[in-house]
Structures are given as structure tokens and as C-alpha cells.
Write a protein that holds these residues in place. Structure first.
Motif, short mmCIF file in Angstrom:
data_model
loop_
_atom_site.label_atom_id
_atom_site.label_comp_id
_atom_site.label_asym_id
_atom_site.label_seq_id
_atom_site.Cartn_x
_atom_site.Cartn_y
_atom_site.Cartn_z
N PRO A 102 -6.75 2.87 3.10
CA PRO A 102 -7.00 4.32 3.14
C PRO A 102 -6.94 4.93 1.74
O PRO A 102 -6.26 4.39 0.85
CB PRO A 102 -5.87 4.86 4.03
N PRO A 103 -7.60 6.06 1.53
CA PRO A 103 -7.55 6.72 0.22
C PRO A 103 -6.11 7.07 -0.17
O PRO A 103 -5.30 7.47 0.67
CB PRO A 103 -8.40 7.99 0.43
N GLY A 104 -5.81 6.90 -1.43
CA GLY A 104 -4.49 7.27 -1.95
C GLY A 104 -3.47 6.17 -1.93
O GLY A 104 -2.42 6.29 -2.56
N GLU A 105 -3.73 5.07 -1.22
CA GLU A 105 -2.72 4.01 -1.11
C GLU A 105 -2.69 3.09 -2.33
O GLU A 105 -1.85 2.21 -2.42
CB GLU A 105 -2.92 3.20 0.17
N LEU A 106 -3.64 3.29 -3.25
CA LEU A 106 -3.63 2.52 -4.49
C LEU A 106 -3.23 3.39 -5.68
O LEU A 106 -3.43 3.00 -6.83
CB LEU A 106 -5.01 1.90 -4.74
N TRP A 152 0.14 7.03 -13.08
CA TRP A 152 -0.80 7.53 -14.07
C TRP A 152 -2.23 7.60 -13.53
O TRP A 152 -3.16 7.91 -14.27
CB TRP A 152 -0.78 6.65 -15.31
N ALA A 153 -2.45 7.27 -12.25
CA ALA A 153 -3.80 7.30 -11.69
C ALA A 153 -3.71 7.61 -10.20
O ALA A 153 -3.01 6.92 -9.45
CB ALA A 153 -4.51 5.97 -11.90
N ALA A 154 -4.43 8.65 -9.77
CA ALA A 154 -4.35 9.07 -8.38
C ALA A 154 -5.15 8.16 -7.46
O ALA A 154 -4.91 8.13 -6.25
CB ALA A 154 -4.86 10.51 -8.24
N ALA A 155 -6.10 7.44 -8.00
CA ALA A 155 -6.94 6.57 -7.18
C ALA A 155 -7.28 5.33 -7.97
O ALA A 155 -7.21 5.30 -9.20
CB ALA A 155 -8.20 7.30 -6.75
N PRO A 189 0.83 -1.22 0.00
CA PRO A 189 0.00 0.00 0.00
C PRO A 189 0.86 1.26 0.00
O PRO A 189 1.74 1.45 0.85
CB PRO A 189 -0.81 -0.14 1.30
N GLY A 190 0.64 2.13 -0.98
CA GLY A 190 1.38 3.37 -1.08
C GLY A 190 2.78 3.26 -1.61
O GLY A 190 3.50 4.25 -1.68
N THR A 191 3.22 2.05 -2.00
CA THR A 191 4.58 1.83 -2.49
C THR A 191 4.57 1.35 -3.93
O THR A 191 3.98 0.30 -4.24
CB THR A 191 5.32 0.79 -1.62
N VAL A 192 5.21 2.11 -4.82
CA VAL A 192 5.30 1.76 -6.23
C VAL A 192 6.75 1.43 -6.57
O VAL A 192 7.65 2.22 -6.26
CB VAL A 192 4.78 2.90 -7.13
N GLU A 193 6.97 0.29 -7.18
CA GLU A 193 8.30 -0.11 -7.64
C GLU A 193 8.20 -0.56 -9.09
O GLU A 193 7.15 -1.04 -9.54
CB GLU A 193 8.85 -1.25 -6.79
#
Length: 642
Positions: A88-92, A96-99, A66-70
């Protein structure tokens, strides 16, 4: 027969777009849309020359927590469907996409191992399952009613969309939709699964894709990686056996090496049947090994319920991949979630050892058998849970023996492959070279077992041993080969010839008076011969048939991988049970076009093999402008057209 398949540059959908006024593609993109992983490779068209290609692999940004992009080289083929209040909101968020409401890739795989009822896996296997509606929301197959489901088609769309967004973020100057795209499929995919793959690409915003068989793609990758040195590893008269064991299927292909005008040519001469036998089966087998170990633990027996077994299967998949990737690791830890309130403290911890892995995979899936061995079948229960139609026999080597025996005559008609190449008393086709594909063959024990078993069969018939082709990229070969194929289709590099892997037939009902208890006999009319090039057309001008319009009718189709001599228009009165395989039927009510319902219209047939490898059939009347075209609705049973 009109042939357009040899015009490589014109074959490409992107090239056709350019000819129509659009910009020429800068890149040939190849996508491995796999059962357990996806990968994207590319060839820079402008910078490449002949067999010297400028190519690469696209790193794929994805959520790993959650919240981590690699960015990873592979995108796991898993879709996680979280509860609305789970994160929680924003963790996905992705670059290219905020949600988002769904998770694709590594985080989906990890989270799904703990909550398997929300994890969609093996969507590709479901996509080729004719027993279900592949457009229906049926996955996860065992999810409770409160979990929203998706269709196999939608899951495939999600993976392709992710790949498209990743490309567009990395290459804003060269939009994905404007490039030349090749997507790989199992060689044994039926026409419906091929059509669905094309539809998924369209729904994901991709350019019209060309479909390529995965074993061929693996060989293309081997050719590309050799930098031209592949010609030193093979010679005229060679028969290359490609053994591709992926996440969901085992695919076999045979490719012959010919010499023509002083140049080596490659011809794909046979593919195997569709065998749902691969990494999924192995993961389940390992889960049962670990479950038995837990049940017999001296510190206290542990019995897992169905939910925990699903979680254990996903954990065994991760452990298997880690052990295969690291030859030095003796074991991998496995954690099975508890069903109680103390979710963490109550977790069950164990491990999968290398010895357990190799014993299960080597002896369970690659046993040493005689070449006369055949896949075992058992009497099935009258009732069973709905699920994937896995192969009943898990022994890949028995399926391989059956394939080579069935294809004994596959090269008999090729120049340079006469009796001196294969003795008259041979019981199976004798390969001379072997190319592996699939992550399971990272284990030298497994590749060596297959090679040793094959060579034991060859020695028993006095043939020379087969040699393993070196330099295969077991994880990324399919994606790399697909991108290289996009380059080849522009008239460059080295092309594997072969056309369709099957001859296609339609059933023609005999005209006879009604007889109590007797169905009218049918003949099988060859519409497309074995090896017909994609993009080619065939007309049957000498044969006129009656087409029933205005009322419900049913068209039956057959395919054969062994009848190689049948030409367009060949009419079979009888055939052996293993010669023709019946495909899904097309149910249709063809518009009467001013005629009375039930009228029989004299027509001639026109067949075309599309670039996607599917068969289009058109009925043309004796006079008038009408055309009746049969199309696939790709829902278990087909429906037909206008």
C-alpha cells in the motif's frame, strides 16, 4: 618520480576542497560498502588529538517491515524491487522520503528470502566481475522478464544514497557532502572496480572518496581501538597476516613492522589475488545441507525446486548470522515458502543446527591441509550459466597456503628482515601475528582452525608459532578503520605505508617484418613500480615510443604482486606465467590531431597512480601541446580517451 603521497593533510579530497575556499570538514567518515552489510563510522576531527580520537558509529534508520522503521548498526546490502501493487502507499516511507519504489536494508533481506526473484544481492561481487557490463541492468540475475532489473552500479548507488540520507538526518549541521569520505574495497579490486566505486559515490551525492583496502582498514581499526597499546602487541621484525573473509571475497594481506628513528612503522608488503570466496559460498553450502536433510526426512521426503533453493539460501544466510552472533543458540528455525496456493500453510519448516553449521564451515571451507597444498581446479563445462566467477576451490586454507608461498620474498628487501628472519630453505613467508576480520570468525572454531593450521605449517619449518592479535571488531572494524584512516591522512595517528599492491606494466609491440603465422612479440614496460604511493607520478623521459593515432588500437596492461625490484622504465622481454597477470585491455581510437589516420607519433609516457588507486597514463609528443590520456570506460573491455 614526483611524490605527493606523503603529504597526508593535502591528500584528502576534503582538504583540497577547503584549500580551494570551501569549509573544512568537521568529520572523517568511513563507509564499509560490503557484500552483505554496510556500515558508517566517523571521527570528529575537531575533537580528536593524536591517537586519542573521538569517534562513533552511525545508527542507520531502515525499513524492517512495511511501515516500520528501525535504526540498526548495519545496513544489509540487499535491494528489493517490489511489484507496483505489492505494498500500500506510504509503507515504504523513510524519515527523509515520504514514498519509494525500492527497499534497501533489513526489510529487503527478509522479503527477498520469500521472493528471491525480486532481490538484488552481492552487488559488490558483480561490480568487480569483468565478464559483464557492470552498468547494464542485469540484477537480479535470474529474474523473469516481468521483473525490472538494475545494474550493479545502480545498486551500489542506492546503498550509498541511503547512508548519505541517514547521515544528513542525524547531522544537519554537518552535511555529508562537506565531510572527508573514505570508502573501503577489497585489496584485490581491479582498476575498473575501483573506478566504478568512485563513480557510484559521485552518483549518490557523496564527496570525492578516498579508497582504502579492507584488510588495511581492519588493522587501522585494531590500532585505533588499542588506544596506543598496539605497540605492546607487536615488535620490529613482526609480519602481520590479515585474513579477511567477508560476504563475497577472501582477502589476505601482509603488513611488516619496522623500527625507524626509534618509532614503530607499519608497511603493507603484499595482498592476495581476487578470490570470490566468502559468505555467499557458505550460505549456498548450508542450503544444500538443509536440502539433503529435507530430502531424507523420515516423515516424508521433500524436494525443493530452483526457486525454493534460492529462498532457502537466503534463509540459511540469516540462520548462519544468528548462530554466529549467539554462541549459546543450538539451532535456528528455517521456513521455505511453498509454491502452491496455500502459501503460509504449505510452508516447509526445518532448522539449521549448530553442529551442521560448524561441520559445514570448518571442514568444507577451512580444512587442515599441508602448506604445499594448492587450490584445486577442475575441467569446466564448455557451456555454463552466466554468473559470478566464484573460486573453484572452497578451501580458504589452500588459498592461504598458495598466497604465503607466492609471497615468500615479500620482506626480503626490508631492513631487519634478512636471512635470520626467514631461512633460505623456507617454502613460504612466516607470519608472526594474525589478525582476523569478517563475521564468520565470530565462531572460535573457525578462527582457531586457521591459527592451528598456520602454526602447523610454521612448526614444520622450525618457526615460532604465530599469535592472534586481540581486540578485533569483526563486524565493524572495516568502517571504523576507514574513518580512522581519514584522520590519519590529515597527518595524525599511525599510518600504514605501502603504496600500490602491484607493479603495473604496458605491452610494447616489437617492430619486425610480417612473418606468416607469427604475432609480433611484446615486451612489458614497467609504468608504476610496486609500492608506488597514491598521488605519485612517474615519467619515462629516456624511452621514446611510437603511438598510433586515428585508427582503432588496443593497449594491453599487466600487473604483478611478486616483481618488487622493477623500477619505472624496466622493460621485460620474458616472464614466468605466474609473474604477470594480464588486466583488461583498453580499446581506443586516439584523435589524430591534424595527422593522417594510422600515423605513428613519437611520444614519451607519463604515469600517475590516483588517490583511488587506479593508473592514469598520458602520452606526451616530442613537440606540440597535444596530450593523449587513456581512461577506463569500466565496461568489461576498456575504451580510451582524448
Amino acid at each position: 618520480m614526483k611524490r605527493s603521497g606523503d603529504k597526508a593533510a593535502a591528500d584528502s579530497p576534503a582538504a583540497a576542497s577547503a584549500a580551494a575556499g570551501g569549509a573544512a570538514p568537521r568529520y572523517a567518515i568511513g563507509i564499509d560498502l560490503g557484500t552483505t552489510h554496510n556500515a558508517l563510522s566517523w571521527v570528529d576531527i575537531a575533537a580528536s588529538d593524536g591517537e586519542a580520537t573521538v569517534h562513533g558509529l552511525l545508527p542507520l534508520p531502515q525499513l524492517t517491515a512495511p511501515g516500520t522503521v528501525e535504526s540498526l548498526p548495519l545496513l544489509p546490502s540487499f535491494l528489493y524491487l517490489p511489484h507496483a501493487d505489492e505494498l500500500p502507499p506510504g509503507e515504504l516511507a523513510l524519515p527523509w522520503a515520504a514514498a519509494g519504489t525500492q527497499v534497501v536494508g533489513e526489510m529487503a533481506r527478509r522479503r527477498g528470502a520469500a521472493t528471491p526473484i525480486r532481490l538484488v544481492s552481492s552487488a559488490k561481487s558483480w561490480l568487480c566481475h569483468p565478464g559483464v557490463d557492470r552498468r547494464a541492468a542485469i540484477l537480479p540475475a535470474d529474474a523473469p522478464p516481468e521483473v525490472a532489473r538494475v545494474s550493479p552500479l545502480e545498486a551500489s548507488v542506492r546503498y550509498l544514497e541511503h547512508l548519505r540520507h541517514a547521515w544528513d538526518q542525524a547531522h544537519p549541521e554537518a552535511p555529508f557532502a562537506a565531510q572527508d569520505l573514505t570508502v573501503t574495497i577489497p585489496a584485490s579490486f581491479d582498476p575498473a572496480a575501483r573506478e566504478l566505486t568512485v563513480e557510484a559515490a559521485k552518483a549518490a551525492g557523496c564527496p570525492p572518496p578516498t579508497l582504502l583496502e579492507e584488510p588495511q582498514s581492519a588493522l587501522y581499526s585494531w590500532i585505533q581501538a588499542s588506544g596506543g597499546a598496539w605497540r605492546k602487541q607487536v615488535q620490529p621484525g613482526d609480519v602481520i597476516l590479515v585474513v579477511d573473509v567477508g560476504g563475497g571475497t577472501s582477502d589476505f594481506s601482509l603488513i611488516a613492522v619496522l623500527e625507524r628513528d626509534g618509532n614503530l612503522e607499519l608497511h603493507r608488503v603484499a595482498v592476495g589475488e581476487h578470490i570470490l570466496l566468502g559468505g555467499d559460498n557458505m550460505d549456498l553450502a548450508l542450503a544444500h545441507v538443509v536440502a539433503r536433510k529435507l530430502a531424507a526426512a523420515p516423515t516424508g521426503a521433500v524436494t525443493l525446486d530452483a526457486w525454493q533453493m534460492r529462498a532457502l539460501t537466503h534463509a540459511c544466510r540469516a540462520a548462519k548470522e544468528a548462530l554466529l552472533a549467539d554462541a549459546q543458540a543450538p539451532a535456528q528455525a528455517i521456513v521455505v515458502p511453498s509454491r502452491g496456493s496455500k502459501l503460509i500453510g504449505g510452508s516447509i519448516r526445518t532448522e539449521l543446527t549448530r553442529d551442521e553449521l560448524t561441520a559445514t564451515l570448518v571442514e568444507g571451507f577451512f580444512p587442515q591441509v599441508e602448506v604445499s597444498a594448492r587450490p584445486l581446479s577442475r575441467v569446466r563445462a564448455g557451456l555454463a550459466q552466466l554468473g559470478l566467477p566464484y573460486a573453484q576451490d572452497a578451501a580458504v586454507t589452500r588459498h592461504l597456503a598458495a598466497f604465503l608461498a607466492r609471497q615468500r620474498g615479500a620482506v626480503a628487501e626490508l631492513e631487519g628482515f634478512g636471512a635470520e628472519r626467514l631461512p633460505a630453505d623456507a617454502s613460504f613467508l612466516h607470519p608472526t601475528a594474525l589478525l582476523f576480520n569478517g563475521g564468520v570468525f565470530k565462531s572460535p572454531l573457525l578462527s582457531r582452525r586457521v591459527l592451528d593450521t598456520l602454526n602447523a605449517w610454521l612448526a614444520a619449518e622450525g618457526a615460532e608459532p604465530a599469535r592472534q592479535l586481540a581486540g578485533a571488531d569483526l563486524d565493524l572494524a572495516v568502517a571504523r578503520g576507514a574513518a580512522y584512516y581519514g584522520w590519519v591522512r590529515r597527518g595524525r595517528g599511525v599510518r600504514i605505508r605501502g603504496g600500490t599492491a602491484f607493479a603495473y606494466y604496458i605491452a610494447v609491440e616489437s617492430a619486425m617484418p610480417a612473418v606468416p603465422g607469427l604475432e609480433p612479440p611484446v615486451q612489458a614496460l614497467c609504468l608504476a613500480p610496486f609500492g608506488m604511493e597514491e598521488g605519485s607520478e612517474a615519467e619515462l623521459p629516456a624511452l621514446e615510443l611510437g603511438l598510433v593515432v586515428g585508427e582503432p588500437v588496443r593497449f594491453r596492461f599487466f600487473a604483478s604482486s611478486v616483481r618488487r625490484q622493477d623500477a619505472v622504465g624496466t622493460l621485460l622481454d620474458a616472464w614466468a606465467p605466474d609473474e604477470l597477470l594480464e588486466l583488461d585491455a583498453i580499446s581506443a581510437t586516439l584523435p589524430p590531431e591534424g595527422r593522417s589516420p594510422g600515423d605513428m607519433v613519437p611520444v614519451r609516457l607519463h604515469a600517475r597512480v590516483t588517490e583511488a588507486g587506479t593508473l592514469e597514463l598520458e602520452a606526451v609528443p616530442r613537440s606540440g601541446d597535444e596530450r593523449w590520456k587513456l581512461e577506463y570506460d569500466v565496461r568489461g573491455e576498456r575504451t580510451g580517451a582524448a
